[in-house]
Design a protein around this motif. Structure first.
Motif, PDB file in Angstrom:
ATOM      1  N   MET A  43       2.086   5.954   4.252  1.00 40.55           N
ATOM      2  CA  MET A  43       1.105   6.839   4.893  1.00 40.55           C
ATOM      3  C   MET A  43       1.664   7.446   6.179  1.00 40.55           C
ATOM      4  O   MET A  43       1.030   7.416   7.215  1.00 40.55           O
ATOM      5  CB  MET A  43      -0.171   6.070   5.230  1.00 40.55           C
ATOM      6  CG  MET A  43      -0.818   5.420   4.028  1.00 40.55           C
ATOM      7  SD  MET A  43      -2.561   5.006   4.231  1.00 40.55           S
ATOM      8  CE  MET A  43      -2.574   4.217   5.794  1.00 40.55           C
TER       9      MET A  43
ATOM     10  N   ARG B 229       0.843  -1.200   0.000  1.00 40.89           N
ATOM     11  CA  ARG B 229       0.000   0.000   0.000  1.00 40.89           C
ATOM     12  C   ARG B 229       0.878   1.249   0.000  1.00 40.89           C
ATOM     13  O   ARG B 229       2.062   1.175   0.343  1.00 40.89           O
ATOM     14  CB  ARG B 229      -0.975  -0.016   1.175  1.00 40.89           C
ATOM     15  CG  ARG B 229      -0.384   0.228   2.530  1.00 40.89           C
ATOM     16  CD  ARG B 229      -1.394   0.951   3.431  1.00 40.89           C
ATOM     17  NE  ARG B 229      -1.029   0.880   4.831  1.00 40.89           N
ATOM     18  CZ  ARG B 229      -0.049   1.570   5.384  1.00 40.89           C
ATOM     19  NH1 ARG B 229       0.720   2.357   4.640  1.00 40.89           N
ATOM     20  NH2 ARG B 229       0.192   1.458   6.684  1.00 40.89           N
ATOM     21  N   PRO B 230       0.299   2.408  -0.349  1.00 43.92           N
ATOM     22  CA  PRO B 230       1.121   3.627  -0.370  1.00 43.92           C
ATOM     23  C   PRO B 230       1.624   3.978   1.030  1.00 43.92           C
ATOM     24  O   PRO B 230       1.008   3.613   2.028  1.00 43.92           O
ATOM     25  CB  PRO B 230       0.148   4.702  -0.868  1.00 43.92           C
ATOM     26  CG  PRO B 230      -0.977   3.969  -1.496  1.00 43.92           C
ATOM     27  CD  PRO B 230      -1.072   2.641  -0.817  1.00 43.92           C
TER      28      PRO B 230
ATOM     29  N   THR C 118      -2.395  -5.946  10.408  1.00 43.61           N
ATOM     30  CA  THR C 118      -3.433  -4.927  10.534  1.00 43.61           C
ATOM     31  C   THR C 118      -2.874  -3.575  10.088  1.00 43.61           C
ATOM     32  O   THR C 118      -1.777  -3.194  10.493  1.00 43.61           O
ATOM     33  CB  THR C 118      -3.899  -4.859  12.009  1.00 43.61           C
ATOM     34  OG1 THR C 118      -4.425  -6.125  12.339  1.00 43.61           O
ATOM     35  CG2 THR C 118      -4.956  -3.786  12.202  1.00 43.61           C
ATOM     36  N   GLY C 119      -3.641  -2.905   9.246  1.00 44.81           N
ATOM     37  CA  GLY C 119      -3.208  -1.594   8.768  1.00 44.81           C
ATOM     38  C   GLY C 119      -2.491  -1.655   7.427  1.00 44.81           C
ATOM     39  O   GLY C 119      -2.123  -0.635   6.868  1.00 44.81           O
ATOM     40  N   ALA C 120      -2.312  -2.869   6.893  1.00 42.57           N
ATOM     41  CA  ALA C 120      -1.553  -2.987   5.646  1.00 42.57           C
ATOM     42  C   ALA C 120      -2.454  -2.959   4.410  1.00 42.57           C
ATOM     43  O   ALA C 120      -1.958  -2.906   3.286  1.00 42.57           O
ATOM     44  CB  ALA C 120      -0.730  -4.266   5.659  1.00 42.57           C
ATOM     45  N   GLY C 121      -3.779  -3.017   4.619  1.00 47.89           N
ATOM     46  CA  GLY C 121      -4.670  -2.859   3.473  1.00 47.89           C
ATOM     47  C   GLY C 121      -5.519  -4.063   3.093  1.00 47.89           C
ATOM     48  O   GLY C 121      -6.037  -4.115   1.979  1.00 47.89           O
ATOM     49  N   LYS C 122      -5.732  -4.993   4.004  1.00 50.83           N
ATOM     50  CA  LYS C 122      -6.555  -6.174   3.678  1.00 50.83           C
ATOM     51  C   LYS C 122      -7.995  -5.769   3.385  1.00 50.83           C
ATOM     52  O   LYS C 122      -8.559  -6.156   2.363  1.00 50.83           O
ATOM     53  CB  LYS C 122      -6.566  -7.174   4.855  1.00 50.83           C
ATOM     54  CG  LYS C 122      -5.231  -7.782   5.153  1.00 50.83           C
ATOM     55  CD  LYS C 122      -5.312  -8.785   6.282  1.00 50.83           C
ATOM     56  CE  LYS C 122      -5.714  -8.160   7.602  1.00 50.83           C
ATOM     57  NZ  LYS C 122      -4.773  -7.166   8.116  1.00 50.83           N
ATOM     58  N   THR C 123      -8.577  -4.978   4.284  1.00 53.12           N
ATOM     59  CA  THR C 123      -9.971  -4.595   4.100  1.00 53.12           C
ATOM     60  C   THR C 123     -10.101  -3.679   2.885  1.00 53.12           C
ATOM     61  O   THR C 123     -11.064  -3.771   2.123  1.00 53.12           O
ATOM     62  CB  THR C 123     -10.511  -3.932   5.384  1.00 53.12           C
ATOM     63  OG1 THR C 123     -10.282  -4.837   6.462  1.00 53.12           O
ATOM     64  CG2 THR C 123     -11.986  -3.626   5.282  1.00 53.12           C
ATOM     65  N   HIS C 124      -9.114  -2.835   2.682  1.00 57.77           N
ATOM     66  CA  HIS C 124      -9.131  -1.979   1.498  1.00 57.77           C
ATOM     67  C   HIS C 124      -9.140  -2.851   0.240  1.00 57.77           C
ATOM     68  O   HIS C 124      -9.889  -2.600  -0.699  1.00 57.77           O
ATOM     69  CB  HIS C 124      -7.897  -1.068   1.500  1.00 57.77           C
ATOM     70  CG  HIS C 124      -7.819  -0.166   0.320  1.00 57.77           C
ATOM     71  ND1 HIS C 124      -8.580   0.980   0.200  1.00 57.77           N
ATOM     72  CD2 HIS C 124      -7.091  -0.258  -0.833  1.00 57.77           C
ATOM     73  CE1 HIS C 124      -8.311   1.560  -0.952  1.00 57.77           C
ATOM     74  NE2 HIS C 124      -7.413   0.825  -1.601  1.00 57.77           N
TER      75      HIS C 124
HETATM   76  P1  ADP Z   1      -6.245  -3.816   7.267  1.00 55.91           P
HETATM   77  O1  ADP Z   1      -7.611  -4.268   6.884  1.00 55.91           O
HETATM   78  O2  ADP Z   1      -5.172  -4.691   6.742  1.00 55.91           O
HETATM   79  O3  ADP Z   1      -6.094  -3.593   8.739  1.00 55.91           O
HETATM   80  P2  ADP Z   1      -7.003  -1.393   5.948  1.00 55.91           P
HETATM   81  O4  ADP Z   1      -7.560  -1.927   4.695  1.00 55.91           O
HETATM   82  O5  ADP Z   1      -7.984  -0.974   6.983  1.00 55.91           O
HETATM   83  O6  ADP Z   1      -5.962  -2.400   6.600  1.00 55.91           O
HETATM   84  O7  ADP Z   1      -6.010  -0.218   5.571  1.00 55.91           O
HETATM   85  C1  ADP Z   1      -5.472   0.696   6.496  1.00 55.91           C
HETATM   86  C2  ADP Z   1      -5.564   2.076   5.928  1.00 55.91           C
HETATM   87  O8  ADP Z   1      -4.789   2.172   4.748  1.00 55.91           O
HETATM   88  C3  ADP Z   1      -6.977   2.468   5.548  1.00 55.91           C
HETATM   89  O9  ADP Z   1      -7.147   3.822   5.838  1.00 55.91           O
HETATM   90  C4  ADP Z   1      -6.991   2.255   4.044  1.00 55.91           C
HETATM   91  O10 ADP Z   1      -7.925   3.079   3.415  1.00 55.91           O
HETATM   92  C5  ADP Z   1      -5.579   2.592   3.643  1.00 55.91           C
HETATM   93  N1  ADP Z   1      -5.122   1.823   2.484  1.00 55.91           N
HETATM   94  C6  ADP Z   1      -4.814   0.526   2.495  1.00 55.91           C
HETATM   95  N2  ADP Z   1      -4.422   0.120   1.279  1.00 55.91           N
HETATM   96  C7  ADP Z   1      -4.475   1.212   0.490  1.00 55.91           C
HETATM   97  C8  ADP Z   1      -4.193   1.452  -0.905  1.00 55.91           C
HETATM   98  N3  ADP Z   1      -3.765   0.474  -1.700  1.00 55.91           N
HETATM   99  N4  ADP Z   1      -4.366   2.692  -1.350  1.00 55.91           N
HETATM  100  C9  ADP Z   1      -4.795   3.683  -0.545  1.00 55.91           C
HETATM  101  N5  ADP Z   1      -5.083   3.529   0.745  1.00 55.91           N
HETATM  102  C10 ADP Z   1      -4.929   2.307   1.265  1.00 55.91           C
END
Ligand code: ADP
Ligand code: MG
Length: 621
Positions: free
Chosen positions: A27, A24-25, A102-108
């Motif tokens: 942040m 992910r980008p 957690t926080g790496a973008g799974k849900t995204h």
């Molecule tokens: P996880 O489910 O792994 O804990 P999230 O999907 O909640 O992580 O992502 C954490 C944060 O990073 C969220 O605010 C999400 O919107 C952002 N994020 C994750 N992946 C990306 C992506 N590829 N591009 C932009 N934002 C992202």
């Protein structure tokens, strides 16, 4: 029951799980120091991460696909998910997982947002499109249904029917996996899907805030089932299942505040995730005789949709920030079967550093370096670079604590089991030696503390009337000793000499009569030769750094100890050890020893007696 279709010869064939990695980008927050990334992509299949052993090297990984920071949701879907969907309509199964900390973008990746929809909405829409296109063909009727469940703490919970109990997982005679009692709703369109899915997702979110980060520790599993029935006799039916899974965070939930956590045990914190890694491992190695599906709920549930004739994709999500380093490194090692250490600096800035000294620094480290201080020598050589913060090793200070190092070594050992045999043995030896050196150092520190305590007792006897003002001045004494201009750890055990050279006021005022009791006295002779009852406040009479070490040791056993190890603690029998294991399974870890009172049956009084018994017993060892 609708049949699942296996392609010709698929009975014996075990499919590999395709592995994609998505970075992910970056942040970084505005108020944080901008440290830059510790991992980056190289091309559409390769990426590199800085090597924790040597910041002037990178570790390169190869995957089926690498999705860089700029990759859109659409691109991820098109390359990693869309190609497997047509199989569902043909009666085969498939699964897509998002793995990572957690926080790496799974849900995204899986869910996304309304502006950037993820895999789930795109896949469901695509399944409807495919069915629509098929509908026009002669012969088959299609019906699409959904279930949505969560596995939390090895319990299967129906998200479409909140409040449901743990559901059983069964297998029918055709080896299809079923969950009797799970809500299965027929859906006729994408908006119909949304109507059921959104409130169920909200259920989950609400629960997560109540239940202390539950969502990061549970697996959310969406099942899309496509059943097709032949219009005419014999009305054959085929079922294809698609599992879309947002996995629990792969980070070690027990990490915070803990020391020396072992990888194997940290994996067990989430049994399903741990077993999934074993299953993927054995599927991808292609050599496993038995794939351990039955060892956890998640893998049992996915048994007919992972491996065999099923089509599976794992999207490993990683984050580029340094604070995720350990979790990223372990996620990559979980996902990759091969890695390559490349002797090249990670950042552009460090290119200017001469290569030779750096290499020497590494070699020194390999031969005699301490596992806990991998960058010490290098840090000296790169001092200038680090001062302006441009060296990657500057970011590794936080990793230098023994617990993290131990775990990295353990992780590396684990990885080595997948590598070339000769190299494996050699690396094993190196890792083992490092560990041993580390253990020796710890033992030595313990001895030093004990010797210090003894010498203080001796000093105290002579100076019983000294003013007790400097009761807790032991730490500076030790620090001074270790930071001497020419530290020699071997000699540091000769404590009495060093201590006696300190001003008497700096010696802790420990009255032998109250600081040591029974067990300890077996090993340390009391200056007055008596055994005395331990009074309250006994802890404050002990050397604070030794006490802290012992407390950490006990905490470590509480957090990582097996049943047997827990029972090895004073005052912990079989029942209490099991209660502690149970507590750990539910709550993760004890951040501090005092958390032990949260375990059933552990009162404040029992806790203090437990502490006293264990500290004194540990000191006696
Ligand atoms: P996880 O489910 O792994 O804990 P999230 O999907 O909640 O992580 O992502 C954490 C944060 O990073 C969220 O605010 C999400 O919107 C952002 N994020 C994750 N992946 C990306 C992506 N590829 N591009 C932009 N934002 C992202
Ligand atoms: Mg999430």
């Amino acid at each position: 029951m609708a049949q699942r279709v296996a392609p010709d010869g698929a009975n014996k064939k075990t499919s590999r799980v395709r592995v994609a990695v998505r970075l992910r980008p970056y942040m970084g927050k505005q108020d944080e120091k901008d440290e830059g990334p510790c991992v980056r992509g190289l091309d559409s299949q390769n990426l590199e991460i800085i090597n924790w052993r040597n910041a002037m090297e990178t570790v390169k990984y190869h995957f089926d696909v690498f999705h860089g920071e700029q990759t859109t949701q659409q691109e991820v879907f098109l390359s990693s998910v869309k190609p497997i969907l047509p199989h569902i309509l043909g009666g085969q199964n498939a699964s897509v997982f998002a793995y990572g900390p957690t926080g790496a973008g799974k849900t995204h990746t899986m869910l996304g947002s309304s502006e950037q929809p993820g895999v789930i909405p795109r896949a469901v829409r695509e399944v409807f499109n495919l069915v629509k296109a098929k509908d026009e063909e002669e012969g088959w009727d299609y019906s699409i249904g959904m279930s949505y469940l969560e596995i939390y703490n090895e319990k299967v919970l129906d998200l479409l029917s909140p409040g449901s109990q743990d559901l059983p997982i069964r297998e029918d005679k055709d080896k299809n996996i079923l969950i009797p009692g799970l809500t299965h709703t027929t859906i006729s369109s994408f908006s119909d899907f949304d109507k059921h899915f959104i409130p169920a997702s909200l259920n989950r979110t609400t629960a997560s805030t109540k239940l202390n980060h539950r969502s990061s520790r549970s697996h959310a599993i969406l099942l899309i089932k496509v059943v097709r029935t032949l219009h005419a006799f014999p009305y054959r039916q085929q079922t294809g299942k698609l599992y879309l899974v947002d996995l629990a965070g792969s980070e070690d939930n027990r990490r915070t505040g803990n020391k020396g956590i072992r990888l194997k045990e940290s994996g067990a914190i989430n049994l399903s995730l741990f077993t999934l890694s074993k299953v993927v491992d054995s599927l991808n190695s292609g050599t496993a005789i038995r794939v351990p599906y039955r060892d956890s709920k998640l893998t049992r549930l996915l048994q007919d949709s992972l491996g065999g004739s099923a089509h599976s994709v794992m999207i490993t999500n990683i984050a580029p920030e340094y604070k995720y380093y350990f979790d990223t490194f372990s996620a990559l090692n979980f996902a990759a079967k091969s890695k390559l250490i490349v002797n090249k600096p990670f950042t552009q800035e460090t290119v200017a550093v001469p290569v030779l000294p750096v290499k020497r620094a590494r070699e020194n480290h390999e031969v005699g370096g301490s596992g806990t201080e991998p960058h010490k020598k290098k840090q000296k050589e790169e001092k200038k670079i680090e001062e302006d913060g441009s060296s990657p090793s500057a970011h590794f200070d936080r990793l230098a604590e023994p617990s993290v190092m131990d775990r990295l070594i353990a992780l590396e050992k684990l990885m080595m089991s997948c590598q070339d045999k000769n190299r494996l043995d050699m690396l094993k030896d190196v890792a083992q030696s490092r560990k041993e050196i580390q253990e020796l150092k710890e033992r030595q520190r313990e001895f030093e503390s004990k010797a210090l305590l003894l010498s203080r007792l001796a000093g105290d006897k002579v100076n019983v009337k000294q003013d007790p003002v400097f009761k807790n001045s032991t730490a500076p004494l030790q620090r001074k000793q270790t930071s001497a201009t020419k530290p020699n750890k071997q000699q540091a055990v000769v404590q009495p000499l060093q201590v006696s050279s300190q001003p008497l006021q700096q010696l802790a005022n420990i009255k032998p009569s109250v600081c040591i009791k029974k067990k300890l006295s077996d090993h340390i002779e009391l200056p007055d030769g008596k055994e005395n009852a331990v009074e309250s406040g006994w802890e404050s009479q002990l050397n604070t750094s030794l006490l802290e070490q012992l407390r950490q040791k006990i905490l470590q056993i509480l957090n990582t100890g097996s049943l047997k190890e827990l029972k090895g603690l004073q005052q912990i029998g079989d029942k209490k050890a099991k209660l502690i294991l149970g507590w750990r399974e539910i709550n993760g870890h004890f951040t501090k020893l005092e958390d032990l009172v949260k375990v059933e049956g552990m009162t404040d009084k029992r806790f203090s007696s437990f502490m006293k018994a264990n500290i004194l017993s540990a000191m006696g060892k």
